[in-house]
Design a protein around this motif. Sequence first.
Motif, PDB file in Angstrom:
ATOM      1  N   ALA A  51       1.577  23.048   2.621  1.00  0.00           N
ATOM      2  CA  ALA A  51       2.186  22.235   3.672  1.00  0.00           C
ATOM      3  C   ALA A  51       1.403  20.938   3.819  1.00  0.00           C
ATOM      4  CB  ALA A  51       2.215  22.983   4.996  1.00  0.00           C
ATOM      5  N   GLU A  52       2.113  19.886   4.197  1.00  0.00           N
ATOM      6  CA  GLU A  52       1.458  18.607   4.453  1.00  0.00           C
ATOM      7  C   GLU A  52       0.745  18.691   5.796  1.00  0.00           C
ATOM      8  OE1 GLU A  52       2.610  13.988   5.401  1.00  0.00           O
ATOM      9  OE2 GLU A  52       4.037  15.217   4.317  1.00  0.00           O
ATOM     10  N   ILE A  53      -0.536  18.334   5.799  1.00  0.00           N
ATOM     11  CA  ILE A  53      -1.299  18.427   7.033  1.00  0.00           C
ATOM     12  C   ILE A  53      -1.745  17.072   7.549  1.00  0.00           C
ATOM     13  CG2 ILE A  53      -2.098  20.776   6.648  1.00  0.00           C
ATOM     14  CD1 ILE A  53      -4.761  19.566   5.680  1.00  0.00           C
ATOM     15  N   LEU A  60     -11.696  24.724   1.553  1.00  0.00           N
ATOM     16  CA  LEU A  60     -10.239  24.833   1.532  1.00  0.00           C
ATOM     17  C   LEU A  60      -9.675  24.222   0.262  1.00  0.00           C
ATOM     18  CD1 LEU A  60      -9.290  23.976   5.221  1.00  0.00           C
ATOM     19  CD2 LEU A  60      -9.710  26.191   4.191  1.00  0.00           C
ATOM     20  N   ASN A  61      -8.513  24.698  -0.142  1.00  0.00           N
ATOM     21  CA  ASN A  61      -7.829  24.213  -1.330  1.00  0.00           C
ATOM     22  C   ASN A  61      -6.835  23.136  -0.883  1.00  0.00           C
ATOM     23  OD1 ASN A  61      -6.870  23.923  -3.875  1.00  0.00           O
ATOM     24  ND2 ASN A  61      -5.926  25.952  -4.001  1.00  0.00           N
ATOM     25  N   VAL A  62      -7.112  21.865  -1.187  1.00  0.00           N
ATOM     26  CA  VAL A  62      -6.284  20.747  -0.747  1.00  0.00           C
ATOM     27  C   VAL A  62      -5.895  19.880  -1.943  1.00  0.00           C
ATOM     28  CG1 VAL A  62      -7.100  20.626   1.627  1.00  0.00           C
ATOM     29  CG2 VAL A  62      -8.361  19.452  -0.141  1.00  0.00           C
ATOM     30  N   ASP A  63      -4.830  19.094  -1.758  1.00  0.00           N
ATOM     31  CA  ASP A  63      -4.337  18.217  -2.803  1.00  0.00           C
ATOM     32  C   ASP A  63      -3.805  16.936  -2.165  1.00  0.00           C
ATOM     33  OD1 ASP A  63      -3.641  17.413  -5.359  1.00  0.00           O
ATOM     34  OD2 ASP A  63      -1.692  18.393  -5.291  1.00  0.00           O
ATOM     35  N   ILE A  64      -3.852  15.818  -2.916  1.00  0.00           N
ATOM     36  CA  ILE A  64      -3.344  14.533  -2.432  1.00  0.00           C
ATOM     37  C   ILE A  64      -2.173  14.124  -3.324  1.00  0.00           C
ATOM     38  CG2 ILE A  64      -3.830  12.082  -2.146  1.00  0.00           C
ATOM     39  CD1 ILE A  64      -6.694  12.777  -1.556  1.00  0.00           C
ATOM     40  N   ARG A  77       0.838  -1.194   0.000  1.00  0.00           N
ATOM     41  CA  ARG A  77       0.000   0.000   0.000  1.00  0.00           C
ATOM     42  C   ARG A  77       0.876   1.249   0.000  1.00  0.00           C
ATOM     43  NH1 ARG A  77      -4.504  -0.357   4.452  1.00  0.00           N
ATOM     44  NH2 ARG A  77      -2.726   0.205   5.703  1.00  0.00           N
ATOM     45  N   LYS A  78       0.427   2.254  -0.726  1.00  0.00           N
ATOM     46  CA  LYS A  78       1.166   3.510  -0.772  1.00  0.00           C
ATOM     47  C   LYS A  78       0.594   4.483   0.236  1.00  0.00           C
ATOM     48  CE  LYS A  78       2.511   3.223  -5.553  1.00  0.00           C
ATOM     49  NZ  LYS A  78       2.501   3.866  -6.855  1.00  0.00           N
ATOM     50  N   ARG A  79       1.486   5.224   0.869  1.00  0.00           N
ATOM     51  CA  ARG A  79       1.066   6.259   1.806  1.00  0.00           C
ATOM     52  C   ARG A  79       0.636   7.482   1.010  1.00  0.00           C
ATOM     53  NH1 ARG A  79       1.242   7.744   7.059  1.00  0.00           N
ATOM     54  NH2 ARG A  79       2.145   5.773   7.691  1.00  0.00           N
ATOM     55  N   LEU A  80      -0.494   8.033   1.382  1.00  0.00           N
ATOM     56  CA  LEU A  80      -1.028   9.230   0.745  1.00  0.00           C
ATOM     57  C   LEU A  80      -0.793  10.431   1.658  1.00  0.00           C
ATOM     58  CD1 LEU A  80      -4.422   7.745  -0.442  1.00  0.00           C
ATOM     59  CD2 LEU A  80      -2.387   8.094  -1.812  1.00  0.00           C
ATOM     60  N   HIS A  81      -0.435  11.549   1.045  1.00  0.00           N
ATOM     61  CA  HIS A  81      -0.160  12.777   1.799  1.00  0.00           C
ATOM     62  C   HIS A  81      -1.167  13.842   1.379  1.00  0.00           C
ATOM     63  CE1 HIS A  81       3.680  11.168   3.203  1.00  0.00           C
ATOM     64  NE2 HIS A  81       3.773  10.635   1.984  1.00  0.00           N
ATOM     65  N   LEU A  82      -1.779  14.469   2.357  1.00  0.00           N
ATOM     66  CA  LEU A  82      -2.771  15.513   2.122  1.00  0.00           C
ATOM     67  C   LEU A  82      -2.107  16.872   2.364  1.00  0.00           C
ATOM     68  CD1 LEU A  82      -5.787  16.108   1.555  1.00  0.00           C
ATOM     69  CD2 LEU A  82      -6.144  16.005   4.009  1.00  0.00           C
ATOM     70  N   TYR A  83      -2.142  17.721   1.343  1.00  0.00           N
ATOM     71  CA  TYR A  83      -1.523  19.047   1.420  1.00  0.00           C
ATOM     72  C   TYR A  83      -2.592  20.130   1.415  1.00  0.00           C
ATOM     73  CZ  TYR A  83       3.036  17.022   0.401  1.00  0.00           C
ATOM     74  OH  TYR A  83       4.190  16.304   0.466  1.00  0.00           O
ATOM     75  N   LEU A  84      -2.382  21.130   2.247  1.00  0.00           N
ATOM     76  CA  LEU A  84      -3.216  22.329   2.249  1.00  0.00           C
ATOM     77  C   LEU A  84      -2.477  23.393   1.455  1.00  0.00           C
ATOM     78  CD1 LEU A  84      -5.713  23.847   3.308  1.00  0.00           C
ATOM     79  CD2 LEU A  84      -4.366  24.459   5.310  1.00  0.00           C
ATOM     80  N   ILE A  85      -3.177  24.023   0.502  1.00  0.00           N
ATOM     81  CA  ILE A  85      -2.577  25.000  -0.394  1.00  0.00           C
ATOM     82  C   ILE A  85      -3.123  26.387  -0.054  1.00  0.00           C
ATOM     83  CG2 ILE A  85      -2.295  25.663  -2.807  1.00  0.00           C
ATOM     84  CD1 ILE A  85      -2.724  22.654  -3.461  1.00  0.00           C
TER      85      ILE A  85
END
Length: 91
Positions: free
Chosen positions: A62-64, A84-88, A15-23
């Motif tokens: 930043a990664e949240i 909010l503006n977020v990205d994975i 499994r891959k780790r997913l990172h959630l970023y707040l922009i």
Amino acid sequence: MEISGSFGTTRRKRRKRLHLYLIDDDFNSFDNVIYSLQQVLPMCNALQAEQMAMIVHNAGKAEIYSGFGNDVYIKYAQLQKLGLNVDIKTT
């Protein structure tokens, strides 16, 4: 007793780790970002949310949060619903 020749050929899918970023954006106020982070992220108190908001404001993003599978996608959807503006991203 015979041993099958296919021993050791089965592999587990990693499994891959997913990172959630707040922009950073110019639409949300600091109070709205802090409130949203407190509501969605379980480990985030007011001080941590304020620090995250300042880091995002200064650095641009930043990664949240990080994790595996559906948990990250659920938090992503909740933060987007709050405006909010977020990205994975995966690593």
